[in-house]
Write a protein that holds these residues in place. Structure first.
Motif, short mmCIF file in Angstrom:
data_model
loop_
_atom_site.label_atom_id
_atom_site.label_comp_id
_atom_site.label_asym_id
_atom_site.label_seq_id
_atom_site.Cartn_x
_atom_site.Cartn_y
_atom_site.Cartn_z
N UNK A 102 0.82 -1.21 0.00
CA UNK A 102 0.00 0.00 0.00
C UNK A 102 0.84 1.26 0.00
N UNK A 103 1.92 1.26 0.79
CA UNK A 103 2.83 2.42 0.79
C UNK A 103 3.46 2.63 -0.59
N UNK A 104 3.79 1.54 -1.24
CA UNK A 104 4.38 1.64 -2.58
C UNK A 104 3.41 2.29 -3.56
N UNK A 105 2.12 1.93 -3.48
CA UNK A 105 1.13 2.54 -4.38
C UNK A 105 0.91 4.01 -4.05
N UNK A 106 0.98 4.35 -2.78
CA UNK A 106 0.76 5.75 -2.38
C UNK A 106 1.85 6.69 -2.92
N UNK A 152 3.35 3.39 -14.30
CA UNK A 152 2.20 2.55 -14.64
C UNK A 152 2.57 1.07 -14.62
N UNK A 153 3.77 0.76 -15.12
CA UNK A 153 4.19 -0.64 -15.14
C UNK A 153 4.36 -1.17 -13.72
N UNK A 154 4.93 -0.35 -12.83
CA UNK A 154 5.12 -0.78 -11.44
C UNK A 154 3.78 -0.91 -10.72
N UNK A 196 0.97 -1.88 -12.03
CA UNK A 196 0.39 -3.17 -12.45
C UNK A 196 1.06 -4.33 -11.71
N UNK A 197 2.38 -4.25 -11.56
CA UNK A 197 3.11 -5.32 -10.86
C UNK A 197 2.70 -5.41 -9.40
N UNK A 198 2.57 -4.25 -8.73
CA UNK A 198 2.21 -4.23 -7.31
C UNK A 198 0.78 -4.76 -7.11
N UNK A 199 -0.12 -4.36 -7.97
CA UNK A 199 -1.51 -4.84 -7.85
C UNK A 199 -1.59 -6.34 -8.07
N UNK A 200 -0.79 -6.83 -9.00
CA UNK A 200 -0.78 -8.28 -9.23
C UNK A 200 -0.25 -9.02 -8.01
N UNK A 201 0.73 -8.42 -7.34
CA UNK A 201 1.27 -9.06 -6.12
C UNK A 201 0.25 -9.04 -5.00
N UNK A 202 -0.54 -7.98 -4.90
CA UNK A 202 -1.58 -7.91 -3.86
C UNK A 202 -2.65 -8.97 -4.12
N UNK A 203 -3.03 -9.14 -5.38
CA UNK A 203 -4.05 -10.13 -5.71
C UNK A 203 -3.59 -11.54 -5.38
N UNK A 204 -2.31 -11.79 -5.49
CA UNK A 204 -1.78 -13.13 -5.22
C UNK A 204 -1.11 -13.20 -3.85
N UNK A 205 -1.56 -12.33 -2.96
CA UNK A 205 -0.90 -12.24 -1.66
C UNK A 205 -0.97 -13.56 -0.89
N UNK A 206 -2.08 -14.26 -0.98
CA UNK A 206 -2.25 -15.49 -0.22
C UNK A 206 -1.93 -16.74 -1.04
N UNK A 207 -1.43 -16.53 -2.22
CA UNK A 207 -1.04 -17.67 -3.05
C UNK A 207 0.41 -18.02 -2.72
#
Length: 753
Positions: A721-725, A730-732, A734-745
């Motif tokens: 969240x701090x990284x997004x703030x 734009x590329x970063x 997308x990468x951070x959001x993808x990592x959040x979505x797969x946080x529990x994977x």
């Protein structure tokens, strides 16, 4: 006529009236066609930036000076092989290179731009050995990374070399003076005998018809009686020494100027005129001031032919300054008058140092040679001044020569002191420049601080200081140094291409825009101006317009390596890697030590995942600049990509020590530690990195990745969240959001996906 035309050409060149010089020199060559005059015409065209005209004029000539000027014209036209053939004729392998140090310097440039580094170094060193004051040769050695320590180049041996050259020039002058004395004495003796015989013959003819009085006094008639009544005496018929006539300050008898009405006096004055011009043409030589032997050469081998009447007038000035001579008949003393001195022009070659953005151009330098003109109103009168003995003029000349030799002891001391002072200054400047070219930046700064303030505060030195701070990645100090340089020399473009890059990194768009406009208004034909304009557009993300400006800089000076490199950067920004590679390679053809281009090629190959090529080019850049933290960081990245983690870790440690303020090597070190599953050490490095780069989103994203792998999901989410703030690219995002979505994977399943 030839002398007058040549003098007019030199006068026009001295006053930068090149069109007039070309026109008059064409008249000179038409009336008196000779290779020497063609040299002068070619020199006029070179002064006027018309190398192509000089090329066609001098093609096929054989004289040494002609070959040198032809080589200069070829060099400016980028005909390097023809230039080399002119300086080193293939059919004459043992031929001496013309113009000494300047010839070796020009040949060194030719070898440098034809990728013959070793030969180039040899000729630059040879130029320095001939002329220790040829700074441009030392600059080239610094650019090639082959310069010796400045204390050895500009040491005692250089002082002795300068003194030796001065003594050589003085001995030449004294030898010429002795020859003049002998020739003048012999000429005067022969002339006196002839005149005395003529006088006796004239007297005997007149005495046949003229009676004498009881005291035996002779009353001469005709021309002889006119002379006696006019206040002259029998010594009028003695041929005066031409040198004595010019050394004497005695005003001639009034009737001496009118004796041409007398038939017998016409021959006498005619002989005097001939003798005077001959002696003057032999004795006269311009006063010599030490200049580098190759750098300041005469355009024409006939330059001194019009200075004949001037050397004797200088000697006359020495005699008059030390003697007071009373007038022969009217009791007055007239000082010999002088008119203003003149200087002779020469053709020379300015160094082109592309590494730091210096440009190559013709250099127009006036020699410090003064020719003193003899006043016309006195020159004719001095022809008829009589001497009491035939050798009195020679004795006067000998006295002047003795005084000149006596003063040479003082001159020798002045020469040694002056040379020592100049070379002492060059030792500091040379060592600072050598260290900066070796990228020993802090050492270079320490050396520059040893300069006196009046030299440190000049535009050139401040620009060098700015470049050093730029290499140290201290952009604020670099900005300050370049600003002072602009204030000291607002007309100079030295280092302004680097200054524009400094402002680019500082994101000072207003200052950069103002600088670009100022440089364009100063010189639209300078590559530095268009580099600044290109950086201005690049900062605004207008890469296509920036590329056009950089290409304009390359067009103006194809040997400007930094412009090629900036073109490569813009091609990379436009993801045109093929043209980017070509631009970087063009820069390296100009300057093989331009490490920025090696670095640029490494970046392209790294993005193309050509890891071996990438590692090679980064290592080449590292060998040239082993103190660059950025280069070491990317070299470590390439090694890590090649699964050479230990080597990569060692390189990152060196990069961190080189510049602790640079966040890149610490970030890459954390990446390497993560790949080695040393998570605690990686977190420790990133926590330290946050202090240097608290608003760098990639740091928090990497910390979130570590916490995710350690199954600390809350801390991972906090850091993502701090990284997004911090508003990443734009590329970063997308990468951070993808990592959040797969946080529990789990990572194993994520890798399979």
């Amino acid at each position: 006529m030839e002398v007058i035309l040549a003098d007019c050409v030199h006068h026009s060149l001295r006053h930068f009236m090149y069109r007039n010089a070309i026109f008059m020199c064409e008249r000179l060559c038409s009336e008196f066609p000779s290779e020497t005059n063609m040299q002068l015409l070619a020199g006029c065209f070179l002064h006027n930036n018309q190398a192509y005209a000089a090329y066609h004029i001098l093609k096929g000539t054989q004289m040494a000076q002609s070959r040198y000027l032809f080589a200069i014209s070829c060099f400016q036209m980028d005909l390097l092989h023809e230039a080399e053939a002119a300086l080193c004729p293939p059919n004459e392998p043992g031929a001496e290179i013309p113009n000494g140090a300047a010839g070796h310097y020009l040949l060194g440039l030719i070898y440098r731009y034809t990728d013959r580094r070793r030969s180039a170094i040899q000729h630059f060193q040879q130029a320095l050995s001939i002329d220790p004051l040829m700074w441009c040769a030392y600059e080239e050695l610094c650019i090639l990374g082959a310069a010796e320590d400045a204390s050895s180049v500009f040491g005692e041996a250089a002082v002795l070399s300068i003194q030796k050259q001065y003594l050589h020039h003085r001995s030449e002058n004294l030898q010429t003076l002795n020859d003049d004395l002998n020739s003048a004495s012999a000429r005067n003796n022969n002339s006196d005998e002839v005149r005395i015989r003529q006088l006796k013959h004239t007297q005997s003819n007149n005495l046949r018809d003229i009676p004498t009085n009881y005291q035996g006094t002779v009353n001469l008639g005709g021309a002889a009686s006119q002379i006696v009544n006019g206040g002259s005496n029998i010594s009028f018929y003695n041929t005066p020494s031409p040198v004595a006539a010019q050394l004497s300050s005695i005003a001639p008898p009034p009737l001496c100027r009118n004796t041409q009405q007398n038939g017998s006096s016409i021959n006498s004055l005619g002989a005097d005129n001939c003798s005077r011009s001959t002696v003057n043409s032999i004795i006269q030589a311009p006063r010599r001031k030490f200049v580098d032997e190759g750098k300041l050469r005469k355009i024409s081998g006939r330059l001194f032919s019009d200075s004949g009447p001037r050397r004797s007038s200088r000697l006359a000035g020495e005699a008059v300054a030390n003697t007071n001579v009373s007038a022969a008949n009217n009791g007055t003393t007239n000082s010999t008058k002088y008119l203003g001195g003149s200087k002779l022009n020469s053709i020379t070659l300015r160094s082109m140092a592309v590494r730091k953005g210096q440009s190559f151009a013709n250099e127009n330098i006036d020699e410090g040679i003064q020719n003193e003109a003899f006043d016309d109103s006195r020159s004719n009168a001095s022809l008829s001044v009589s001497s009491s003995s035939p050798s009195s003029g020679n004795r006067t000349l000998e006295q002047g020569a003795t005084k000149s030799v006596g003063g040479s002891l003082t001159n020798d001391a002045k020469i040694i002191n002056g040379a020592s002072e100049i070379l002492g200054l060059l030792r500091i400047l040379g060592e600072g420049h050598r260290l900066s070219c070796l990228f020993r930046c802090q050492d270079a700064l320490d050396v520059y601080l040893k300069l006196p303030y009046k030299h440190y505060s000049t535009g050139w030195v401040l620009s060098q200081v700015g470049k050093v701070y730029f290499e140290l990645v201290d952009y604020l100090e670099a900005d300050r140094a370049f600003s002072l340089a602009r204030h000291a020399s607002p007309h100079s473009l030295e280092g302004m291409d680097v200054y524009s890059t400094v402002l680019y990194h500082l994101k000072e768009d207003m200052k950069l825009s103002y600088l670009a406009q100022e440089l364009i208004s100063t010189d639209r034909l300078a590559p530095q101006s268009w580099c600044a304009m290109g950086n201005c557009y690049s900062l605004q993300k207008d890469h296509e317009t920036a590329l056009k400006n950089f290409q304009r800089a390359v067009q103006l000076n194809p040997r400007f390596a930094y412009a090629h490199t900036l073109c490569g950067h813009e091609y990379v920004a436009l993801e045109d890697f093929e043209n980017g590679i070509q631009s970087y390679q063009s820069a390296l053809r100009v300057d093989s030590r331009h490490y920025n281009s090696w670095y640029g090629l490494g970046m392209i190959y790294l993005r193309q995942e050509k890891l071996e090529f990438s590692e090679h080019h980064f290592r080449m850049a590292f060998q040239i600049n082993p103190r660059s933290s950025v280069v070491m960081s990317y070299l470590g990245t390439s090694l890590h990509a090649l699964k050479r983690s230990e080597d990569a870790m060692m390189m990152m440690e060196k990069a961190i020590l080189a510049d602790k303020k640079n966040p890149l090597p610490m970030y890459q070190k954390a990446n390497i530690l993560i790949s080695l599953e040393r998570f605690d050490e990686a977190l420790q490095v990133l926590e330290e990195l946050k202090e240097y780069a608290p608003r760098e989103s990639s740091v928090y994203a990497l910390m979130g990745k570590i916490y995710k792998r350690r199954y600390m999901h809350e801390k991972a989410m906090l850091n993502f969240g701090l990284a997004l703030d911090l508003k990443p690219s734009a590329a970063d995002v997308a990468t951070i959001k993808a990592a959040i979505e797969k946080l529990h994977v789990p990572d194993e399943i994520e890798d399979n996906l």
